[in-house]
Design a protein around this motif. Structure first.
Motif, PDB file in Angstrom:
ATOM      1  N   TYR A 101      48.704  30.643  51.543  1.00  0.00           N
ATOM      2  CA  TYR A 101      48.217  30.080  50.019  1.00  0.00           C
ATOM      3  C   TYR A 101      49.638  29.269  49.561  1.00  0.00           C
ATOM      4  O   TYR A 101      50.408  29.760  50.227  1.00  0.00           O
ATOM      5  CB  TYR A 101      48.294  30.768  49.208  1.00  0.00           C
ATOM      6  CG  TYR A 101      46.600  31.624  48.789  1.00  0.00           C
ATOM      7  CD1 TYR A 101      45.914  30.507  49.097  1.00  0.00           C
ATOM      8  CD2 TYR A 101      47.166  33.130  48.681  1.00  0.00           C
ATOM      9  CE1 TYR A 101      44.203  31.446  48.748  1.00  0.00           C
ATOM     10  CE2 TYR A 101      45.501  33.266  48.729  1.00  0.00           C
ATOM     11  CZ  TYR A 101      43.883  32.391  48.298  1.00  0.00           C
ATOM     12  OH  TYR A 101      43.090  32.443  47.901  1.00  0.00           O
ATOM     13  N   ALA A 146      44.681  35.027  43.933  1.00  0.00           N
ATOM     14  CA  ALA A 146      46.024  35.654  44.801  1.00  0.00           C
ATOM     15  C   ALA A 146      47.128  36.807  44.364  1.00  0.00           C
ATOM     16  O   ALA A 146      48.095  37.525  44.914  1.00  0.00           O
ATOM     17  CB  ALA A 146      47.177  35.156  45.566  1.00  0.00           C
ATOM     18  N   GLU A 147      46.594  37.211  43.163  1.00  0.00           N
ATOM     19  CA  GLU A 147      46.734  38.256  42.429  1.00  0.00           C
ATOM     20  C   GLU A 147      48.456  37.413  42.019  1.00  0.00           C
ATOM     21  O   GLU A 147      49.682  38.217  41.840  1.00  0.00           O
ATOM     22  CB  GLU A 147      47.461  39.668  43.162  1.00  0.00           C
ATOM     23  CG  GLU A 147      45.489  40.275  43.649  1.00  0.00           C
ATOM     24  CD  GLU A 147      44.727  40.204  44.140  1.00  0.00           C
ATOM     25  OE1 GLU A 147      43.874  39.519  43.647  1.00  0.00           O
ATOM     26  OE2 GLU A 147      45.185  39.898  45.260  1.00  0.00           O
ATOM     27  N   ASN A 205      39.469  28.021  45.655  1.00  0.00           N
ATOM     28  CA  ASN A 205      39.154  29.096  45.645  1.00  0.00           C
ATOM     29  C   ASN A 205      38.359  30.305  45.187  1.00  0.00           C
ATOM     30  O   ASN A 205      38.459  29.896  43.931  1.00  0.00           O
ATOM     31  CB  ASN A 205      40.298  29.576  45.872  1.00  0.00           C
ATOM     32  CG  ASN A 205      40.931  31.315  46.267  1.00  0.00           C
ATOM     33  OD1 ASN A 205      40.984  30.927  47.308  1.00  0.00           O
ATOM     34  ND2 ASN A 205      40.639  32.346  45.702  1.00  0.00           N
ATOM     35  N   TRP A 307      43.680  46.209  50.495  1.00  0.00           N
ATOM     36  CA  TRP A 307      42.715  45.999  49.205  1.00  0.00           C
ATOM     37  C   TRP A 307      44.443  46.064  48.175  1.00  0.00           C
ATOM     38  O   TRP A 307      45.877  47.072  49.011  1.00  0.00           O
ATOM     39  CB  TRP A 307      41.828  46.686  49.236  1.00  0.00           C
ATOM     40  CG  TRP A 307      41.994  46.621  47.587  1.00  0.00           C
ATOM     41  CD1 TRP A 307      41.731  47.022  46.132  1.00  0.00           C
ATOM     42  CD2 TRP A 307      40.866  45.015  47.564  1.00  0.00           C
ATOM     43  NE1 TRP A 307      40.813  46.485  45.039  1.00  0.00           N
ATOM     44  CE2 TRP A 307      40.533  45.361  45.897  1.00  0.00           C
ATOM     45  CE3 TRP A 307      40.352  44.412  47.730  1.00  0.00           C
ATOM     46  CZ2 TRP A 307      39.576  44.232  45.197  1.00  0.00           C
ATOM     47  CZ3 TRP A 307      39.829  42.402  47.453  1.00  0.00           C
ATOM     48  CH2 TRP A 307      39.535  42.942  45.835  1.00  0.00           C
ATOM     49  N   TYR A 371      53.228  44.241  47.130  1.00  0.00           N
ATOM     50  CA  TYR A 371      52.007  43.767  47.951  1.00  0.00           C
ATOM     51  C   TYR A 371      52.027  43.449  49.175  1.00  0.00           C
ATOM     52  O   TYR A 371      51.359  43.382  49.847  1.00  0.00           O
ATOM     53  CB  TYR A 371      51.912  42.173  47.223  1.00  0.00           C
ATOM     54  CG  TYR A 371      50.284  41.075  47.423  1.00  0.00           C
ATOM     55  CD1 TYR A 371      49.817  41.834  46.211  1.00  0.00           C
ATOM     56  CD2 TYR A 371      50.157  40.304  48.639  1.00  0.00           C
ATOM     57  CE1 TYR A 371      48.678  41.546  46.747  1.00  0.00           C
ATOM     58  CE2 TYR A 371      48.730  40.105  48.189  1.00  0.00           C
ATOM     59  CZ  TYR A 371      47.876  40.167  46.593  1.00  0.00           C
ATOM     60  OH  TYR A 371      46.819  39.476  47.188  1.00  0.00           O
ATOM     61  N   TYR A 373      49.307  45.645  50.569  1.00  0.00           N
ATOM     62  CA  TYR A 373      47.937  45.656  50.608  1.00  0.00           C
ATOM     63  C   TYR A 373      47.994  46.935  51.626  1.00  0.00           C
ATOM     64  O   TYR A 373      46.665  46.382  52.015  1.00  0.00           O
ATOM     65  CB  TYR A 373      47.995  44.026  51.107  1.00  0.00           C
ATOM     66  CG  TYR A 373      46.771  43.311  50.985  1.00  0.00           C
ATOM     67  CD1 TYR A 373      46.805  42.963  48.582  1.00  0.00           C
ATOM     68  CD2 TYR A 373      45.238  43.526  50.756  1.00  0.00           C
ATOM     69  CE1 TYR A 373      45.952  42.270  49.083  1.00  0.00           C
ATOM     70  CE2 TYR A 373      44.073  43.214  50.757  1.00  0.00           C
ATOM     71  CZ  TYR A 373      44.292  42.384  50.122  1.00  0.00           C
ATOM     72  OH  TYR A 373      43.123  41.711  48.804  1.00  0.00           O
TER      73      TYR A 373
END
Ligand code: IPT
Length: 997
Positions: A101, A146-147, A205, A307, A371, A373
């Motif tokens: 991104y 993308a938070e 997106n 996540w 992040y 994840y």
């Protein structure tokens, strides 16, 4: 914009590359047969390449390739040198592609201003990807989700007219500005022109709204035309939010161009249910998308690799990202990703593969700073066990291009060892065949909690092959697979790679430690077999050599003769061993190294193989490579090496492990309070007057009130101050209370003072699982007031957190932030408001680095700030009071330049204490700690921003609401991991006070 075929083919270079224009309808016919091997690894080689596709896979220079991709965000690692570290790790672990991104807000401090320098150097990132040999899927939005704050939209866009994510002309004019800026860089890195390795480019997106309306279709058509007009000539795609068939080819205007746009979709299925079938081969795929795009290859633009975790750790019950990684572990990856491959997915991107850090004000309100994840490469850039399946499958896809063209073959009946068959065995089996090579593949999946020893009837086996498929796991089997000059008949272990090194062919098979495996290789006659390492039984039967071995470390079986001159080395590796086997392709042929924790690069010069990489523990080093290779250099040091019976060179001495790293204690803290803005006499004459009467925000302006929304006054990030002046003419105590309405993201907070005296604080409720994804948080805080007649000042500090994302294309990023309304009970004084947020954006650290605290405006967070006059203090602290206090210290590190140390800052305290800390390292905002919310306690300090050899400045801005004593408690440096090796790290520019504006 309308595209003529001529313009397009000139741009794409397609006519020169053997692609022909079809006679009808202006469509391109793709090359029907592969025209040659794709250069491997890809790079910026200055030559033209074709990037196309057919229904099976991407075709690069006519060759099939499965894009095995990991999502990485350069903006989540503000240290350009370390980009190379991450990319080299991914490439070494079998990824051939990264998906990236580009976040508009990160690059644009103001309309018309676009910055791609320093940590925002996209050009450097793309160059590094090409140098590392990775293809790139570029995803510059304009919306990315993308938070990140506002889903990537710049703060200033929240205060503009028009509806975002539609064909609104004002919005499109800004979009064009952004795309022009980003495409100017991207176009230099297109693989089609040999300038870089971009092979795919995503439009928008997860655009699931306006799918059938003109404002959506015209928007997508506009993006398509704009991107093409900017010279982006690689195939384009969109990532449908689930397999709905949205934005499949033909659903919107692509300027008459066809065959250059793919259908892609995203999938984040629950790890608790069996993996979904996408329906590529006609089964499953209940949603419309399974048949939406029969002519394009299966493209998973994002598939869950972990996540995200919201504030309070509500997603993973406070256990944080370790739990994200546990619930999407290596077995999850095998089970879900192999199912994806079985469903025809040929572009497979795992979101996230390196999550990194949402530093500064980058995180969307729903997430905290880390992040990580639960990704395969953790936030501290350490490889996790989740890289194991990715490594094995990535190497396999590379070695076995047969996997890029698969048809479904006849179902087979899998039994359980000892009797039961099919369903009774609990195994889901997919049978696939490459129609050209006749290589067969079986993917066996166990969705149950019990281990199964499956009995698999394979071509070429007399009795069904016993194959262990552990609980909630999966594996891939191959039959009829060429392995150099030999052919695999079958194996119950999963093939990982094969290559030819010197005279011999080498093949690696893998599985879980302790598993019994059986492998059969075709041999016209009885071969000579030597078990070089480990234990293995072998027999020559029915024209094949059969090897039985229990997986334990590395089992080596050398096969000579048997109808083929070339020796064949069969390597059976358990998981842990398989990630110590590194394949690198060099212009002189492939190299396979065994031993160290990481092999970054391999090059052959004369008779020497030059390797770079990392060790953690001391490790053996062994290398197979082209004939004539006789010397080994490791990280610039020549090693004594000897030829082995395995046909390799082996270093006589072990490579040393990483030396111990010592971190200093943090002491000599200095302390200063601030918030002079709360004082009645504070000079706010330079502040903006908040007197606007209308706003483009989606939040209505309350009747009779001026606009108080911070974004309308150009303040987009971090804290914002308000000062309201009013005159009380009547009797003392006319007003009873004041009510302050405010809007923030999750974790917003407000504090108020009247004439310098605290009125109190208010905070948004701590979210739970059901409320955390709720966007906007609004509340009204009411404080009792008493004041005498005369002039008064009401001071309010709002920690407004970030803008909402706009996933549903409803302009939710335009919801107000800051105060929205102020009302008094018992009186209604006329209030004149002034507002102050962040100072001008930091020219080096970017627009998201600082907010509007007094200390930030004065540069208290920056290195070189003269804090000598500040009071010396020790931690832990426990002072009570509403407001803002700063702590500063310096520390020196002297870490061996050959050591890559991942260092974090850890804060801990009594969790009852209500305070939060912004962490500034050398002026860089490394995140926000909320002591009584969490769950994050350790903040990664990336090398580069962190001077690992030299002096560092740490500044903590502590905001406390006065309801409890406030720390900091304990503040220390933590060693999160270390390795000998690493990449050279250039310090990230960290200007001090003089440069701040
Ligand atoms: C999908 C987005 O495309 C991506 O940007 C990111 O937000 C990801 O989810 C979650 O981390 S949106 C989908 C899960 C609805």
């Amino acid at each position: 914009m309308v595209w003529s075929r001529r313009t397009f083919s000139a741009l794409a270079g397609t006519t020169a590359l053997g692609l022909t224009l079809s006679g009808s309808g202006g469509a391109f016919a793709r090359a029907s047969a592969p025209t040659g091997p794709a250069p491997d690894p890809p790079g910026a080689d200055g030559t033209r390449h074709t990037v196309g596709f057919d229904k099976y896979s991407m075709l690069v220079d006519g060759s099939r390739v499965v894009l095995w991709s990991g999502e990485v965000h350069p903006f989540r690692l503000p240290s350009p040198s370390l980009w190379r570290d991450v990319l080299e790790k991914l490439r070494a672990h079998g990824y051939n592609t990264i998906s990236v991104y580009v976040s508009w807000n990160y690059h644009s401090p103001a309309p018309g201003r676009y910055d791609f320098t320093g940590v925002r150097d996209l050009d450097l990132f793309l160059r590094t990807a090409a140098e590392t040999g990775l293809y790139v899927i570029l995803r510059p939005g304009p919306y990315i989700n993308a938070e990140v704050d506002a889903g990537g939209f710049p703060g200033w866009l929240t205060a503009t007219r028009g509806t975002a994510r539609t064909s609104d002309p004002t919005y499109l004019s800004y979009v064009d500005e952004w795309l022009t800026a980003v495409n100017r860089i991207a176009v230099r890195h297109l693989y089609t022109h040999g300038g870089g390795t971009i092979v795919l480019y995503q439009l928008e997106n997860e655009y699931a709204n306006n799918v059938t309306s003109p404002r959506g279709r015209d928007y997508m058509a506009h993006l398509y035309a704009k991107v093409r007009a900017d010279g982006i000539d690689v195939p384009l795609f969109h990532n449908d939010k689930g397999r709905n068939g949205y934005w499949a080819p033909g659903t919107f205007d692509t300027g008459g161009e066809s065959g250059r746009y793919l259908y892609g979709f995203d999938g984040y299925p629950s790890p608790l249910a069996p993996p979904p079938d996408w329906g590529y081969y006609g089964v499953g795929g209940t949603k419309g998308g399974s048949t939406a795009s029969p002519e394009t290859p299966g493209l998973l633009a994002e598939f869950g690799g972990g996540w995200f975790d919201p504030w309070g750790g509500v997603e993973f019950d406070g256990k944080g990202y370790a739990e994200s990684a546990r619930t999407r572990d290596a077995a999850y990856e095998r089970r879900f990703y192999l199912t994806n491959l079985a469903n025809g997915i040929k572009v497979h991107n795992v979101y996230m593969t390196f999550g990194g850090t949402s530093w500064g004000w980058l995180p969307a309100p729903v997430v905290y700073t880390s992040y990580d994840y639960g990704a395969a490469l953790d936030e501290a850039r350490r490889p996790t066990p989740k890289l194991v399946p990715m490594h094995q499958l990535g190497q396999l896809l590379h070695s076995v291009p047969d996997l890029a063209k698969l048809d479904r073959a006849a179902d087979i009946q899998v039994g359980a060892k000892g009797g039961a068959s099919g369903e009774a065995a609990g195994i889901t089996a997919y049978h696939l065949v490459n129609p050209d090579t006749e290589a067969h593949f079986h993917i066996l999946r166990n969705d149950r909690a019990d281990d199964v020893l499956a009995a698999v009837p394979l071509a070429g086996v007399d009795v069904p092959l016993p194959v262990p498929v552990p609980a909630l796991d999966a594996r891939l089997l191959a039959t009829g697979l060429p392995l150099g000059r030999r052919t695999l008949r079958y194996s119950s272990a999963q093939p990982m790679l094969w290559l030819t090194a010197g005279r011999q062919d080498i093949a690696v098979f893998t599985g879980r430690k302790g598993e019994a495996t059986r492998t059969a290789v075709e041999c016209a006659s009885k071969p000579t077999v030597t078990v070089l390492e480990g234990k293995a039984d072998h027999a020559y039967t029915s024209g094949a050599l059969r090897v039985d071995a229990e997986l334990d470390g590395l089992t080596r079986v050398l096969v000579e003769g048997g109808g083929t001159d070339a020796p064949f080395l069969l390597l059976l590796a358990d998981d842990e061993t398989s990630v110590r086997l590194w394949r690198h392709d060099t212009p002189s042929g492939p190299v396979l190294a065994y031993g160290p924790a990481l092999l970054r690069t391999a090059a052959l010069r004369d008779t020497t193989v030059h390797l770079t990489g990392d060790t953690v523990e001391a490790a053996d080093l062994e290398v197979w490579g082209p004939r004539g290779m006789s010397e080994v250099v490791w990280n610039q040091g020549r090693l004594k090496a000897r030829a082995t019976t395995s046909g390799s060179l082996r270093a006589e001495r072990r490579l040393p492990g990483v030396p111990a790293v010592h971190l200093p204690a943090l002491d000599n803290w200095r302390f200063h309070t601030e918030n002079p803005e709360s004082d009645a006499g504070f000079d706010d004459s330079a502040w903006k007057v908040a007197d606007r009467t209308s706003s483009y925000s989606t939040t209505p302006v309350p009747a009779g009130q001026p606009v108080l929304f911070a974004d309308d006054y150009g303040f987009h990030y971090g804290d914002v101050w308000y000062r309201g002046r009013f005159e009380e003419a009547g009797d003392a105590g006319a007003a009873e209370s004041v009510s302050l309405s405010y809007v923030t993201g999750t974790q917003g907070l407000l504090m108020a003072w009247l004439d310098g005296k605290p009125l109190g604080a208010h905070r948004m409720p701590v979210p739970d699982k059901s409320t955390v994804r709720k966007g906007t948080w609004s509340a009204t805080a009411t404080f009792p007031v008493r004041y005498a007649s005369g002039p008064h000042v009401l001071s309010v500090l709002v920690r407004r957190m970030q803008h909402d994302m706009d996933g549903a294309a409803k302009d939710t990023h335009k919801a107000a932030r800051g105060l929205t309304a102020v009302t008094f009970a018992g009186a209604s004084p006329a209030v004149t408001w002034r507002i102050q947020g962040e100072a001008a954006p930091d020219p080096v650290r970017g627009p998201l680095n600082h907010g509007g605290l007094y200390g930030e405006r004065q540069g208290w967070h920056l290195p070189g700030f003269a804090d000598g006059g500040w009071k010396a203090v020790d931690f832990p602290r426990a002072s009570r009071g509403q407001g803002v206090a700063w702590y500063r210290t310096g520390f020196r590190l002297a870490i061996d330049p050959g050591v890559d140390a991942s260092i974090g800052l850890t804060l801990t305290d009594d969790p009852a204490r209500a305070y939060r800390v912004q962490i500034f390292l050398n002026g860089w905002n490394m995140g926000q700690y909320i002591n009584d919310v969490g769950p994050q306690h350790t903040f990664v300090l990336p090398g580069g921003v962190l001077r690992t050899r030299g002096a560092n400045t740490l500044a903590l801005a502590v905001l406390s609401d006065g309801t409890t004593p406030a720390g900091p408690g304990e503040v220390r440096l933590t060693l999160m991991g270390s390795a000998a090796g690493g990449v050279p790290v250039t310090p990230v520019d960290s200007p001090g006070r003089a440069h701040a504006r």
